[in-house]
Scaffold this motif. Structure first.
Motif, PDB file in Angstrom:
ATOM      1  N   LYS A   1       0.390  -1.399   0.065  1.00 21.21           N
ATOM      2  CA  LYS A   1      -0.156   0.651  -0.201  1.00 21.21           C
ATOM      3  C   LYS A   1       0.682   1.268  -0.294  1.00 21.21           C
ATOM      4  N   ARG A   2       0.748   2.334  -0.921  1.00 23.90           N
ATOM      5  CA  ARG A   2       1.411   3.667  -0.590  1.00 23.90           C
ATOM      6  C   ARG A   2       1.315   4.130   0.700  1.00 23.90           C
ATOM      7  N   ARG A   3       2.350   4.771   1.065  1.00 21.40           N
ATOM      8  CA  ARG A   3       2.231   5.559   1.914  1.00 21.40           C
ATOM      9  C   ARG A   3       1.203   7.274   2.338  1.00 21.40           C
ATOM     10  N   SER A   4       0.528   7.156   3.626  1.00 19.50           N
ATOM     11  CA  SER A   4      -0.514   7.821   2.906  1.00 19.50           C
ATOM     12  C   SER A   4      -0.254   9.165   3.809  1.00 19.50           C
ATOM     13  N   ASP A   5       0.777   9.454   3.830  1.00 19.63           N
ATOM     14  CA  ASP A   5       1.686  10.816   3.801  1.00 19.63           C
ATOM     15  C   ASP A   5       2.117  11.133   2.720  1.00 19.63           C
ATOM     16  N   LYS A   6       1.369  10.361   1.479  1.00 20.78           N
ATOM     17  CA  LYS A   6       1.683  10.949   0.091  1.00 20.78           C
ATOM     18  C   LYS A   6       1.436  12.475   0.019  1.00 20.78           C
ATOM     19  N   ARG A   7       2.256  13.367  -0.931  1.00 16.32           N
ATOM     20  CA  ARG A   7       1.924  14.735  -0.479  1.00 16.32           C
ATOM     21  C   ARG A   7       2.253  15.546  -2.148  1.00 16.32           C
ATOM     22  N   PHE A   8       2.122  15.001  -2.920  1.00 18.72           N
ATOM     23  CA  PHE A   8       1.882  15.647  -4.368  1.00 18.72           C
ATOM     24  C   PHE A   8       1.871  14.252  -5.453  1.00 18.72           C
ATOM     25  N   CYS A   9       1.261  14.154  -7.287  1.00 17.30           N
ATOM     26  CA  CYS A   9       1.316  13.162  -7.859  1.00 17.30           C
ATOM     27  C   CYS A   9       2.349  12.745  -7.952  1.00 17.30           C
ATOM     28  N   ASP A  10       3.294  13.896  -8.123  1.00 21.23           N
ATOM     29  CA  ASP A  10       4.775  13.316  -8.852  1.00 21.23           C
ATOM     30  C   ASP A  10       5.597  13.941  -8.536  1.00 21.23           C
ATOM     31  N   ASP A  11       6.897  14.074  -9.308  1.00 19.16           N
ATOM     32  CA  ASP A  11       8.205  15.013  -8.898  1.00 19.16           C
ATOM     33  C   ASP A  11       7.494  16.312  -9.951  1.00 19.16           C
ATOM     34  N   ALA A  12       7.040  16.333 -11.015  1.00 18.05           N
ATOM     35  CA  ALA A  12       6.749  17.849 -11.585  1.00 18.05           C
ATOM     36  C   ALA A  12       5.830  18.310 -10.608  1.00 18.05           C
ATOM     37  N   CYS A  13       5.031  17.826 -10.017  1.00 15.96           N
ATOM     38  CA  CYS A  13       3.615  19.125  -8.776  1.00 15.96           C
ATOM     39  C   CYS A  13       4.644  19.162  -7.812  1.00 15.96           C
ATOM     40  N   ARG A  14       5.660  18.553  -6.867  1.00 11.43           N
ATOM     41  CA  ARG A  14       6.262  18.802  -6.145  1.00 11.43           C
ATOM     42  C   ARG A  14       7.224  19.756  -6.434  1.00 11.43           C
ATOM     43  N   GLN A  15       8.259  19.846  -7.200  1.00 11.84           N
ATOM     44  CA  GLN A  15       8.942  21.253  -7.287  1.00 11.84           C
ATOM     45  C   GLN A  15       7.906  22.478  -8.185  1.00 11.84           C
ATOM     46  N   ALA A  16       6.714  22.257  -8.250  1.00 14.93           N
ATOM     47  CA  ALA A  16       5.872  23.494  -8.619  1.00 14.93           C
ATOM     48  C   ALA A  16       5.910  23.812  -7.519  1.00 14.93           C
ATOM     49  N   HIS A  17       5.364  22.933  -6.151  1.00 17.32           N
ATOM     50  CA  HIS A  17       4.690  23.373  -5.275  1.00 17.32           C
ATOM     51  C   HIS A  17       5.807  24.202  -4.696  1.00 17.32           C
ATOM     52  N   HIS A  18       7.172  23.227  -4.320  1.00 17.01           N
ATOM     53  CA  HIS A  18       8.436  24.072  -4.040  1.00 17.01           C
ATOM     54  C   HIS A  18       8.897  25.630  -4.570  1.00 17.01           C
ATOM     55  N   ARG A  19       8.288  25.973  -5.835  1.00 14.98           N
ATOM     56  CA  ARG A  19       9.088  26.781  -6.486  1.00 14.98           C
ATOM     57  C   ARG A  19       7.350  27.772  -6.363  1.00 14.98           C
ATOM     58  N   SER A  20       6.548  27.405  -5.985  1.00 15.80           N
ATOM     59  CA  SER A  20       5.758  29.040  -5.853  1.00 15.80           C
ATOM     60  C   SER A  20       5.867  29.329  -4.563  1.00 15.80           C
ATOM     61  N   LYS A  21       6.426  28.451  -3.636  1.00 20.30           N
ATOM     62  CA  LYS A  21       6.301  28.563  -2.036  1.00 20.30           C
ATOM     63  C   LYS A  21       8.104  29.950  -2.126  1.00 20.30           C
ATOM     64  N   LYS A  22       8.663  29.510  -2.918  1.00 24.41           N
ATOM     65  CA  LYS A  22       9.693  30.418  -2.712  1.00 24.41           C
ATOM     66  C   LYS A  22       9.342  32.232  -3.077  1.00 24.41           C
ATOM     67  N   PRO A  23      10.249  32.996  -2.043  1.00 21.28           N
ATOM     68  CA  PRO A  23      10.220  34.406  -2.060  1.00 21.28           C
ATOM     69  C   PRO A  23      10.394  35.291  -3.489  1.00 21.28           C
ATOM     70  N   VAL A  24       9.509  36.124  -3.761  1.00 23.27           N
ATOM     71  CA  VAL A  24      10.019  36.471  -4.874  1.00 23.27           C
ATOM     72  C   VAL A  24      10.776  37.456  -4.999  1.00 23.27           C
ATOM     73  N   GLN A  25      11.946  37.264  -5.683  1.00 21.27           N
ATOM     74  CA  GLN A  25      13.390  38.420  -5.196  1.00 21.27           C
ATOM     75  C   GLN A  25      13.209  39.781  -6.694  1.00 21.27           C
ATOM     76  N   ASP A  26      13.152  41.128  -5.117  1.00 24.78           N
ATOM     77  CA  ASP A  26      13.367  42.105  -5.931  1.00 24.78           C
ATOM     78  C   ASP A  26      13.809  42.135  -7.279  1.00 24.78           C
ATOM     79  N   VAL A  27      13.855  42.203  -8.451  1.00 22.14           N
ATOM     80  CA  VAL A  27      14.357  42.753  -9.640  1.00 22.14           C
ATOM     81  C   VAL A  27      15.201  44.315  -9.558  1.00 22.14           C
ATOM     82  N   PRO A  28      16.079  44.118  -9.465  1.00 21.24           N
ATOM     83  CA  PRO A  28      17.000  46.008  -9.537  1.00 21.24           C
ATOM     84  C   PRO A  28      16.657  46.208 -11.093  1.00 21.24           C
ATOM     85  N   SER A  29      15.893  47.862 -10.583  1.00 28.11           N
ATOM     86  CA  SER A  29      15.561  49.035 -11.996  1.00 28.11           C
ATOM     87  C   SER A  29      16.428  49.297 -12.354  1.00 28.11           C
TER      88      SER A  29
END
Length: 306
Positions: free
Chosen positions: A278-306
């Motif tokens: 049986k698969r782990r009950s604490d599985k959080r993401f569909c696959d690596d693509a969703c895991r990475q996309a979730h990780h990127r979405s949580k990164k703070p947005v860097q200010d772009v120098p003007s």
């Protein structure tokens, strides 16, 4: 993140359930269908027009056989989304066109006599009412799935007020009295928990429909001498039964699924095959693509120098 039920949810639920049940019933589709005026000369309102096959069932060259539950696992979803608003039994030209497209693809619903070749109850009004109920059940389940009290309240007391076990009994009272009665029932017997009432209503309506329009059976149907070849399965009395069996399966996956934290899709926790782990009950993401996309979405947005 709000999750709207989509085809992927039904496909996953179907895969999970079909590991335990096989041999789902067949349905037949005619090459062409047409609208016919009702037989009663005093009732020629548009909603009372009937859908009927153009060719008799004996014309084998004009009919095709298919397995609706297996070949179109999101049939309930497709049908529910035929409802575009307007309330119970609302029929306009757009709905008529969509229903004609529907029956040409999937066949008649099998109202009344459970027949794929039609009958007196295959009216536009019945299709509109059924689409309204399916959409209401889906809206209630989605509200419960997302823990959205506001959406549950809107579904229960506004758009899908009549999608209720008591709906047909109180139809004569009018919308406002039934609205007030229903709100009082939820306050008194469910402590004002609209999510609880929405999920309970969806569960009961799906269960009752499946009980009425489907039946358990054993496969294979042909003669066998090996007990190991016998499998549990389902028979369907109508296309409507096939649709509700899919919704029944979707709701029944509750104990064996979780949801991806990024996209919200169903993740199976069941064994991929009977002997597997049986698969782990604490599985959080569909696959690596969703895991990475979730990780990127949580990164703070860097200010772009003007």
């Amino acid at each position: 993140m709000w999750h709207r039920i989509d085809r992927g949810d039904f496909v996953k639920a179907s895969e999970l359930q079909r590991r335990m049940a096989s041999g789902i019933g067949f349905w037949e589709v005619c090459e062409e269908y047409e609208l016919r005026e009702p037989d009663e000369t005093s009732h020629h309102e548009y909603p009372s027009f009937k859908l009927a096959p153009k060719y008799p069932p004996k014309r084998d060259d004009k009919w095709r056989l298919y397995r609706p539950v297996e070949e179109t696992p999101d049939l309930f979803l497709k049908f529910a989304r035929l409802y575009k608003g307007g309330g119970y039994h609302f029929v306009d030209s757009t709905f008529v066109d969509s229903i004609l497209d529907w029956v040409h693809q999937y066949g008649l619903s099998g109202y009344g006599n459970y027949s794929y070749f039609g009958g007196p109850e295959e009216t536009l009004s019945n299709y509109a009412g059924s689409a309204y109920w399916a959409a209401g059940i889906l809206a209630m389940y989605e509200a419960a799935l997302n823990g959205d009290e506001g959406a549950a309240k809107i579904a229960l007391l506004e758009e899908f007020l009549w999608v209720d076990l008591a709906g047909s009994e109180f139809k004569g009272l009018g919308k406002q009295p039934f609205n007030e009665f229903k709100a009082e029932i939820i306050e008194r017997y469910h402590n004002g928990d609209y999510i609880e009432y929405a999920l309970d209503t969806a569960k009961i309506l799906v269960e009752l429909t499946v009980r009425h329009k489907c039946y358990p059976t054993l496969y294979p149907r042909e003669t066998v001498s090996d007990p190991s070849k016998i499998r549990a399965g389902w028979g369907i009395k109508s296309l409507l039964g096939a649709m509700y069996l899919q919704m029944y399966w979707l709701m029944a996956t509750g104990g064996d699924v979780t949801r991806c934290e990024y996209c919200g899709r169903i993740i199976s926790l069941a064994r991929p095959y009977p002997e597997g782990r049986k698969r782990r009950s604490d599985k959080r993401f569909c696959d690596d693509a969703c895991r990475q996309a979730h990780h990127r979405s949580k990164k703070p947005v860097q200010d772009v120098p003007s």
